[in-house]
Write an enzyme that holds these catalytic residues in place. Structure first.
Site, PDB file in Angstrom:
ATOM      1  N   ASN A 101      53.826  30.503   2.524  1.00 13.89           N
ATOM      2  CA  ASN A 101      52.478  30.004   2.226  1.00 13.89           C
ATOM      3  C   ASN A 101      52.383  28.486   2.265  1.00 13.89           C
ATOM      4  OD1 ASN A 101      51.787  32.627   2.035  1.00 13.89           O
ATOM      5  ND2 ASN A 101      51.648  32.700  -0.198  1.00 13.89           N
ATOM      6  N   ARG A 143      45.406  34.801   7.942  1.00 13.95           N
ATOM      7  CA  ARG A 143      44.489  33.946   7.170  1.00 13.95           C
ATOM      8  C   ARG A 143      44.685  32.472   7.546  1.00 13.95           C
ATOM      9  NH1 ARG A 143      40.302  35.454   4.041  1.00 13.95           N
ATOM     10  NH2 ARG A 143      40.712  33.878   2.472  1.00 13.95           N
ATOM     11  N   CYS A 179      42.188  42.833   4.073  1.00 13.59           N
ATOM     12  CA  CYS A 179      43.477  43.531   4.071  1.00 13.59           C
ATOM     13  C   CYS A 179      43.476  44.444   2.848  1.00 13.59           C
ATOM     14  CB  CYS A 179      44.615  42.534   4.052  1.00 13.59           C
ATOM     15  SG  CYS A 179      44.681  41.595   2.561  1.00 13.59           S
ATOM     16  N   ASP A 224      51.262  37.003  -6.310  1.00  6.62           N
ATOM     17  CA  ASP A 224      52.218  37.491  -5.299  1.00  6.62           C
ATOM     18  C   ASP A 224      53.534  37.920  -5.929  1.00  6.62           C
ATOM     19  OD1 ASP A 224      51.116  34.739  -3.319  1.00  6.62           O
ATOM     20  OD2 ASP A 224      50.307  36.749  -3.463  1.00  6.62           O
ATOM     21  N   VAL A 280      43.448  37.631  -9.900  1.00  2.81           N
ATOM     22  CA  VAL A 280      43.197  36.829  -8.697  1.00  2.81           C
ATOM     23  C   VAL A 280      42.566  37.657  -7.586  1.00  2.81           C
ATOM     24  CG1 VAL A 280      44.293  35.394  -6.913  1.00  2.81           C
ATOM     25  CG2 VAL A 280      45.061  35.249  -9.293  1.00  2.81           C
TER      26      VAL A 280
END
Ligand code: EPZ
Length: 444
Positions: free
Chosen positions: A33, A104, A128, A319, A341
């Site tokens: 990320n 993304r 997704c 995550d 989130v």
């Protein structure tokens, strides 16, 4: 589940034989990320940029293709990527639709395209399995900088002569919208301010890259980011931070199976919230002097149940949630999970139930924070009863973090599990199968 077959033949399916503790060590490389965002930053200059500590993840390939289609050059070897973008040619709509549906990251090049060409096209991104993943915050940011948008079906066309500094307040500390603001503001005319910004370590790593390029960015208290636009940016060399999300996944595998896994390549401070929760659940870890090698193991025979709530940084990362919750199926007692989130990031618990886990999902906010999803009927809280003996089952991976959770559950289960869609794990876990073998998970 029993199967006499010799094991799956295609790369997308994996047979896992569970029931024994894992033991081994792996090296984690650049964050999934952070790394692709550094590649996007390289498009803000015509000078050469070099990124190291790269990992073999699919989002790199998406950005690599986008850069080449835009007229740039990319050269990759096992540890570094070099990018030069002397021009930035507009992509065809078919390419945009395809790339935006695949990842993304491409939407983050919108501000770059507006700086380089005064024009950009955004395709409604593929949602997704964890939610619709809209880009409305991104469009609000770009309009604030003066972009005019025209909607044609699934295509949004934006135009601007010169982006001017803006003050933007995010309704939620969105990582992507914060990155879009950074790419827009660094070359905009004048000063900009973003309030309620995301401040994840991956954001700070991108700010470090932009600062190397010549940008003027300050992160103020209470999630405010201030930027003074400059006339131009130069190339950079940058070693990307380690992937703290991948590290936590392997740590959760050790916790669930009662094994030991040593993880190289992620700094302790990037994991501090996770480490506290890990220790509370009955996990233990040792860390070397440099703070970049962590050995994770279960410290007690039975794990402790927890009340867990995800949040934006420095909270418990969303995550980290699905791999860690899978370990909580082995805790002695009742755990409560509140995902604040994403509205739909507990879907994987359905598959865990097929292996024997006792998990119930609720629409209420089962945590101290009343979040955005409570009154909207989203199934975003769960109760996990443990310990449960898991048995093998057949599973289909919906997204990469849930996929890792399935591997954890299969490795913890008695018997064999057949997991389809394992290729999705390659999006965020470089050399996944090699690492799985290195920690002793019996799979084919
Ligand atoms: C980044 O996604 C990460 N992906 C995600 O990691 C991570 O879970 C997420 O940040 C939160 O930390 C990458 O960096 C490539 P957001 P991003 O914008 O930027 C809503 C993984 O497993 N939202 O912070 O897309 C959104 O629906 C992945 O590694 C809007 O409503 O996340 C979500 O509910 C998964 N409108 C919330 O904000 C928008 O325009 C957080 O999204 C943008 C976001």
């Amino acid at each position: 589940m029993t199967t006499s077959s010799p094991g799956p033949t295609d790369t997308d399916t994996m047979l896992v034989r569970g029931g024994r503790p894992v033991d081994g060590e792996i090296a984690v490389r650049g964050s999934k990320n952070a790394l692709p965002k550094a590649m996007v930053a390289a498009l803000l200059t015509t000078e050469r940029s070099r990124i190291t500590n790269i990992s073999a993840i699919r989002d790199i390939d998406v950005v690599d293709e986008l850069i080449r289609l835009a007229g740039g050059t990319v050269s990759q070897d096992t540890d570094e990527i070099t990018i030069t973008a002397p021009t930035f040619d507009a992509l065809g709509e078919d390419d945009i639709m395809r790339l935006h549906a695949a990842s993304r990251i491409p939407v983050l090049t919108t501000a770059v395209s507006l700086h380089r060409t005064g024009h950009a096209v955004v395709a409604a991104p593929g949602g997704c399995s964890i939610g619709p993943r809209p880009v409305d915050y991104h469009l609000d940011v770009l309009r604030a900088f003066g972009a005019r948008d025209d909607h044609r079906g699934d295509i949004i066309e934006l135009r601007v002569d010169r982006m001017r500094g803006a003050r933007v307040a995010l309704p939620f500390p969105s990582v992507g919208a914060t990155e879009q603001f950074l790419f827009a503001s660094v070359l905009a005319e004048g000063d900009s301010e973003l309030t309620n910004a995301a401040i994840e370590p991956e954001i700070l790593d991108l700010i470090a890259v932009l600062q190397k390029m010549g940008a003027i960015i300050s992160v103020e208290p209470n999630r405010t980011i201030r930027v003074t636009g400059v006339d131009g940016l130069g190339g950079f060399e940058h070693r990307v931070i380690g992937d703290r999300l991948e590290a936590a996944s392997w740590a959760s595998l050790a916790l669930a199976t009662g094994g030991t896994i040593t993880v190289h390549g992620v700094q302790q401070q990037l994991l501090s919230t996770f480490l506290n929760v890990y220790r509370r659940a009955g996990g233990e870890f040792s860390i070397d002097a440099a703070g970049e090698t962590l050995t994770f193991r279960r410290a007690r025979r039975m794990l402790r149940p927890l009340a867990l709530e995800t949040d934006v940084h420095p909270g418990f990362m969303t995550d980290w949630q699905s791999p860690f919750v899978t370990a909580l199926t082995q805790a002695e007692g009742v755990s409560v999970v509140h995902e604040t989130v994403y509205e739909d990031r507990l879907g994987y618990t359905e598959a865990l139930r097929s292996l024997g886990a006792q998990i119930q999902v609720f629409t209420e906010c089962l945590g101290p924070t009343r979040c955005r999803f409570g009154a909207a009927n989203h199934r975003h809280s769960a109760v996990v009863v443990g310990p449960t003996r898991l048995h093998g089952a057949e599973l289909v991976v919906p997204d990469l973090r849930a996929g890792f959770s399935y591997v954890i559950a299969a490795a913890s289960a008695e018997g064999e599990s057949l997991i389809h869609g394992v290729d999705l794990l390659d999006r965020g876990y470089g050399n996944f199968r090699t690492k799985l073998a290195a920690v002793g998970v019996d799979h084919t």
